[in-house]
Design an enzyme around this catalytic site. Structure first.
Site, PDB file in Angstrom:
ATOM      1  N   LYS A  44       7.778 -13.086 -23.529  1.00  0.00           N
ATOM      2  CA  LYS A  44       8.297 -11.738 -22.992  1.00  0.00           C
ATOM      3  C   LYS A  44       9.065 -10.870 -24.330  1.00  0.00           C
ATOM      4  CE  LYS A  44       6.883 -11.297 -19.867  1.00  0.00           C
ATOM      5  NZ  LYS A  44       5.785 -12.280 -19.742  1.00  0.00           N
ATOM      6  N   GLU A  74       7.473 -19.170 -22.293  1.00  0.00           N
ATOM      7  CA  GLU A  74       7.304 -17.704 -21.469  1.00  0.00           C
ATOM      8  C   GLU A  74       8.450 -16.833 -21.791  1.00  0.00           C
ATOM      9  OE1 GLU A  74       5.299 -16.313 -19.912  1.00  0.00           O
ATOM     10  OE2 GLU A  74       6.496 -14.722 -18.839  1.00  0.00           O
ATOM     11  N   HIS A 100      10.714 -31.887 -36.117  1.00  0.00           N
ATOM     12  CA  HIS A 100       9.637 -31.974 -37.113  1.00  0.00           C
ATOM     13  C   HIS A 100       9.082 -30.704 -37.529  1.00  0.00           C
ATOM     14  CE1 HIS A 100       9.179 -35.818 -34.750  1.00  0.00           C
ATOM     15  NE2 HIS A 100       9.542 -35.105 -33.799  1.00  0.00           N
ATOM     16  N   LYS A 134      -2.577  -4.265 -19.593  1.00  0.00           N
ATOM     17  CA  LYS A 134      -2.258  -5.037 -18.443  1.00  0.00           C
ATOM     18  C   LYS A 134      -3.144  -5.825 -18.175  1.00  0.00           C
ATOM     19  CE  LYS A 134       0.392  -6.473 -15.310  1.00  0.00           C
ATOM     20  NZ  LYS A 134       1.494  -7.179 -15.739  1.00  0.00           N
ATOM     21  N   GLU A 178       6.317  -9.469 -26.810  1.00  0.00           N
ATOM     22  CA  GLU A 178       5.493  -8.588 -26.458  1.00  0.00           C
ATOM     23  C   GLU A 178       6.146  -7.225 -25.997  1.00  0.00           C
ATOM     24  OE1 GLU A 178       3.249  -8.986 -22.795  1.00  0.00           O
ATOM     25  OE2 GLU A 178       4.670 -10.459 -22.065  1.00  0.00           O
ATOM     26  N   ARG A 235       1.588   1.883  -6.121  1.00  0.00           N
ATOM     27  CA  ARG A 235       1.744   0.998  -5.200  1.00  0.00           C
ATOM     28  C   ARG A 235       0.430   0.266  -4.859  1.00  0.00           C
ATOM     29  NH1 ARG A 235       6.458   1.704  -2.224  1.00  0.00           N
ATOM     30  NH2 ARG A 235       5.684   0.870  -0.518  1.00  0.00           N
ATOM     31  N   TRP A 266      -3.479  -1.882  -1.357  1.00  0.00           N
ATOM     32  CA  TRP A 266      -3.613  -3.062  -1.975  1.00  0.00           C
ATOM     33  C   TRP A 266      -3.991  -3.985  -1.081  1.00  0.00           C
ATOM     34  CZ3 TRP A 266      -2.838  -4.026  -7.022  1.00  0.00           C
ATOM     35  CH2 TRP A 266      -2.683  -5.512  -7.389  1.00  0.00           C
ATOM     36  N   CYS A 315       0.767  -1.038   0.039  1.00  0.00           N
ATOM     37  CA  CYS A 315      -0.167  -0.268   0.075  1.00  0.00           C
ATOM     38  C   CYS A 315       0.868   1.244  -0.004  1.00  0.00           C
ATOM     39  CB  CYS A 315      -0.732  -0.169   1.122  1.00  0.00           C
ATOM     40  SG  CYS A 315      -1.827  -1.527   1.621  1.00  0.00           S
ATOM     41  N   ASN A 333       0.836  -0.094   5.972  1.00  0.00           N
ATOM     42  CA  ASN A 333       1.269  -0.676   4.896  1.00  0.00           C
ATOM     43  C   ASN A 333       2.177  -1.891   5.524  1.00  0.00           C
ATOM     44  OD1 ASN A 333       2.389  -1.705   2.454  1.00  0.00           O
ATOM     45  ND2 ASN A 333       4.016  -0.521   2.486  1.00  0.00           N
ATOM     46  N   GLY A 334       1.592  -2.955   5.479  1.00  0.00           N
ATOM     47  CA  GLY A 334       2.305  -4.218   5.755  1.00  0.00           C
ATOM     48  C   GLY A 334       1.312  -5.532   6.051  1.00  0.00           C
TER      49      GLY A 334
HETATM   50  C1  AGP Z   1       2.019 -11.396 -19.986  1.00  0.00           C
HETATM   51  O1  AGP Z   1       3.420 -10.662 -19.967  1.00  0.00           O
HETATM   52  C2  AGP Z   1       1.046 -10.692 -20.750  1.00  0.00           C
HETATM   53  N1  AGP Z   1       0.815  -9.411 -20.087  1.00  0.00           N
HETATM   54  C3  AGP Z   1      -0.141 -11.375 -21.024  1.00  0.00           C
HETATM   55  O2  AGP Z   1      -0.054 -12.526 -21.521  1.00  0.00           O
HETATM   56  C4  AGP Z   1      -0.801 -11.942 -19.743  1.00  0.00           C
HETATM   57  O3  AGP Z   1      -0.254 -12.937 -18.915  1.00  0.00           O
HETATM   58  C5  AGP Z   1      -2.435 -12.331 -19.989  1.00  0.00           C
HETATM   59  O4  AGP Z   1      -3.175 -11.251 -20.563  1.00  0.00           O
HETATM   60  C6  AGP Z   1      -3.283 -12.921 -18.711  1.00  0.00           C
HETATM   61  O5  AGP Z   1      -3.401 -11.897 -17.625  1.00  0.00           O
HETATM   62  P1  AGP Z   1      -3.636 -12.293 -16.333  1.00  0.00           P
HETATM   63  O6  AGP Z   1      -2.851 -13.032 -15.993  1.00  0.00           O
HETATM   64  O7  AGP Z   1      -4.084 -10.947 -15.475  1.00  0.00           O
HETATM   65  O8  AGP Z   1      -4.982 -13.160 -16.462  1.00  0.00           O
END
Ligand code: AGP
Length: 614
Positions: free
Chosen positions: A491, A487, A510, A609, A494, A27, A75, A2, A101-102
């Site tokens: 990264k 993964e 393959h 996000k 994106e 935060r 938070w 927080c 906060n904590g």
């Molecule tokens: C991951 O780096 C991306 N931002 C995206 O794939 C994300 O993981 C996906 O949209 C799922 O989001 P969520 O975990 O909030 O459900």
């Protein structure tokens, strides 16, 4: 985490506090609140669910006078994000108000003791317990507020950064910390306190960084009084702020993503706190304990998620099938919700979502719930839509993840899912006590091992420069590290906009091996475990076709070092825990390539996000 902010001085406190909350909103932004002592000695507390703007709207019609106040943006860790649980919290007499906060780990015990003394509680928070304890201590021991705060904090187990007001002493602002950050700003006839310097930097560059178990008493016209909570006097060390406001919000890092990558040793520690007890060789996941039978009787576990969370689900599949021997299916939520899946009442459906608001995942579990399945969610946002729909779950507790590219949430998801797999396997008896203990003890070592990997950041940044030309990358891995390869590829694509694909290493033959050339770097995740020898052969196949290989290997691996072009070493660990270490270099590699390419790392083009639409 927080954000807390406080002011005492010559100016109207309210605008300073609100502006400070906006600076701290990164935060946490579940709810916000402010407490002010006005000129008539009234202690007014105003709170609102949602962002700081909601609080501002709410306060437009309120009495916001006063030159002393405290404010908080939340938070949620204990209690849903709503107005009742929002800070500040009054004491029962409404003479005191506190922000915090904590996490107070022993709040339940303290609360029970206070209830026996006749105290009642309005909220579900640990913070309200603290302010009641201070009031109880003050009234029963007949001591001043500072002493009461010291005595109360001596009983607290956990982390705190607090600020507290007493309407009978409008000339005094008291703050204290342990484990959560607290900064004092020193102005002309005015003092500030905050979780970090961002709310302070526009008023003064003179700050004091409060140390653990220190309590601060601020009064206009008097020097800053700092003692320990056991009343040992301390000499304040006044420092000058050098960072800009923007840098401060990122903790001195150039981007939130890099800050969050480097937070992982701490966030994993936070995520395991109260759950992995290495001393007692035990894992305690309340969501599992309360629903043991559902997991033990499950004929199948379906994992549904998107993006990075889906990768965490793939890793969970390896762990749950290995340790609990329950069949696992990992589904893309967007496909699962529409393909008319067969869902049975004895299915357990695990939803993984950092935001808890991903539309496809929410729809997927609503479908499963309608068909009678048990829904368990792994989420990072307390009270988000997905945990609210779920029957139970496990919060990852890593604080707000601001960078669009998920990093600290991913490692926390993998940790939570691994803990769940271990708990199920141990309870079912499909996992031996010896193996269980070995992995639990190794889990406790992971934060330090991640710290060691982060020490290679500069080296990864240096060789990232040689790959910014690439239009395509391939990432390879086997076993637990096949999802890590996927993964790492996600990264990179994106945030740097370079096309990248993750593949099981054996799949190269393959089709993808036709792509191998000097122009397409290949990242191979090859820790010394599982099918290590086979992945070494895959590297040799690539090198035989003039491919360029970046290998993530175990410390001391000389075999791969002889054949790969670049090698990044990670400490050895249990095979099921290797993803927590091998993913770190891939996060850093993607970050540095994107930065060198001049991409907007925290807010990549076309992305959000949280994907709250289909
Ligand atoms: C991951 O780096 C991306 N931002 C995206 O794939 C994300 O993981 C996906 O949209 C799922 O989001 P969520 O975990 O909030 O459900």
């Amino acid at each position: 985490m927080c954000g807390i902010v406080g002011y005492i001085g010559k100016r109207k406190a309210y605008p300073i506090l609100i502006k400070g909350l906006h600076r701290l909103e990164y935060r946490g932004y579940d709810s916000a609140g402010v407490a002010l002592i006005n000129d008539e000695g009234q202690l007014n507390v105003y709170k609102a669910k949602g962002k700081v703007a909601e609080l501002e709207t709410y306060c437009e019609s309120k009495d916001t006078r006063g030159t002393i106040g405290i404010a908080h943006t939340r938070w949620a860790t204990h209690g849903e994000p709503n107005t009742v649980n929002a800070h500040p919290h009054y004491s029962e007499s409404e003479r005191l108000a506190i922000i915090h906060n904590g996490i107070i780990e022993n709040y339940a015990v303290l609360k029970a003791g206070l209830m026996e003394q006749g105290f009642t509680f309005k909220s579900d928070t640990d913070t309200e317990v603290l302010v009641q304890l201070v009031e109880f201590t003050q009234e029963n021991k007949h001591v001043d507020l500072k002493t009461a705060v010291q005595l109360a904090l001596q009983q607290v187990v956990g982390a705190y950064a607090i600020a507290i007001l007493d309407k009978t002493h409008p000339d005094t602002l008291i703050a204290a910390r342990k484990g959560s950050p607290l900064v004092v700003g020193i102005g002309e006839d005015e003092y500030f306190i905050a979780s970090d310097a961002t709310p302070i930097v526009e008023y003064t560059d003179k700050v004091i960084y409060v140390e653990d178990e220190e309590i601060v008493v601020l009064r206009v016209g008097e020097k800053v009084d700092i003692t320990t909570i056991t009343n040992v006097t301390k000499t304040p060390e006044i420092k000058r702020l050098e960072l800009s406001l923007s840098q401060l919000e990122k903790g001195g890092y150039p981007h939130f993503m890099l800050k969050e990558i480097f937070e992982q040793p701490r966030t994993l520690t936070d995520s395991m706190r109260g759950r992995v007890n290495v001393r007692q060789d035990n894992i305690a996941l309340s969501g599992f304990i309360d629903n043991k039978d559902r997991f033990l009787n499950a004929k199948r576990i379906i994992i549904t998620a998107c993006g990075t969370s889906w990768h965490a689900g793939l890793i969970a599949m390896y762990a749950i099938e290995e340790f609990a021997q329950i069949p696992v299916e990992v589904e893309y939520s967007s496909e699962f919700r529409y393909r008319k899946p067969v869902i049975n009442k004895d299915d357990v459906v695990i939803a993984i979502s950092q935001s808890g608001e991903t539309a496809d995942t929410l729809a997927a579990i609503q479908l499963a719930k309608e068909k009678g399945a048990f829904i368990f969610s792994i989420c990072n946002v307390v009270g988000a839509s997905i945990p609210r729909v779920s029957d139970s779950g496990c919060y990852t507790h890593v604080g707000p993840e601001i960078g669009v590219a998920s990093t600290k949430a991913f490692t926390a998801q993998v940790t939570a899912l691994t803990m769940l797999a271990l708990c199920i396997g141990r309870e079912k008896g499909t996992l031996s006590k010896e193996q269980y203990l070995r992995i639990v003890r190794e889990l406790g070592q992971i934060p330090d091992k991640i710290q060691r990997v982060l020490g290679q950041n500069k080296r990864i940044s240096d060789f990232a420069k040689t790959f910014t030309y690439a239009q395509n990358f391939i990432y390879l891995g086997r076993g637990y590290n096949f999802p890590v390869a996927m993964e790492g590829a996600l990264k990179l694509k994106e945030i740097s906009y370079i096309h990248a694909e993750g593949y099981p290493a054996a799949e190269m033959k393959h089709g993808p091996i036709a792509l191998i050339s000097q122009e397409m770097p290949v990242v191979v995740v090859a820790p010394r475990c599982g099918t290590y020898e086979k992945i070494v052969s895959n590297i040799q196949e690539i090198k035989a076709r003039k491919g360029r290989v970046i290998a993530v290997v175990s410390e001391g691996d000389e075999q791969v070092r002889k054949i790969a072009d670049y090698v990044i070493e990670v400490p050895a660990t249990e095979e099921c825990l290797t993803p927590l270490l091998t993913v770190i270099p891939l996060q850093l590699l993607a970050y540095h390539i994107a930065v060198i390419k001049g991409c907007d790392v925290d807010q990549p083009r076309n992305l959000a996000k949280s994907v709250t639409v289909e």
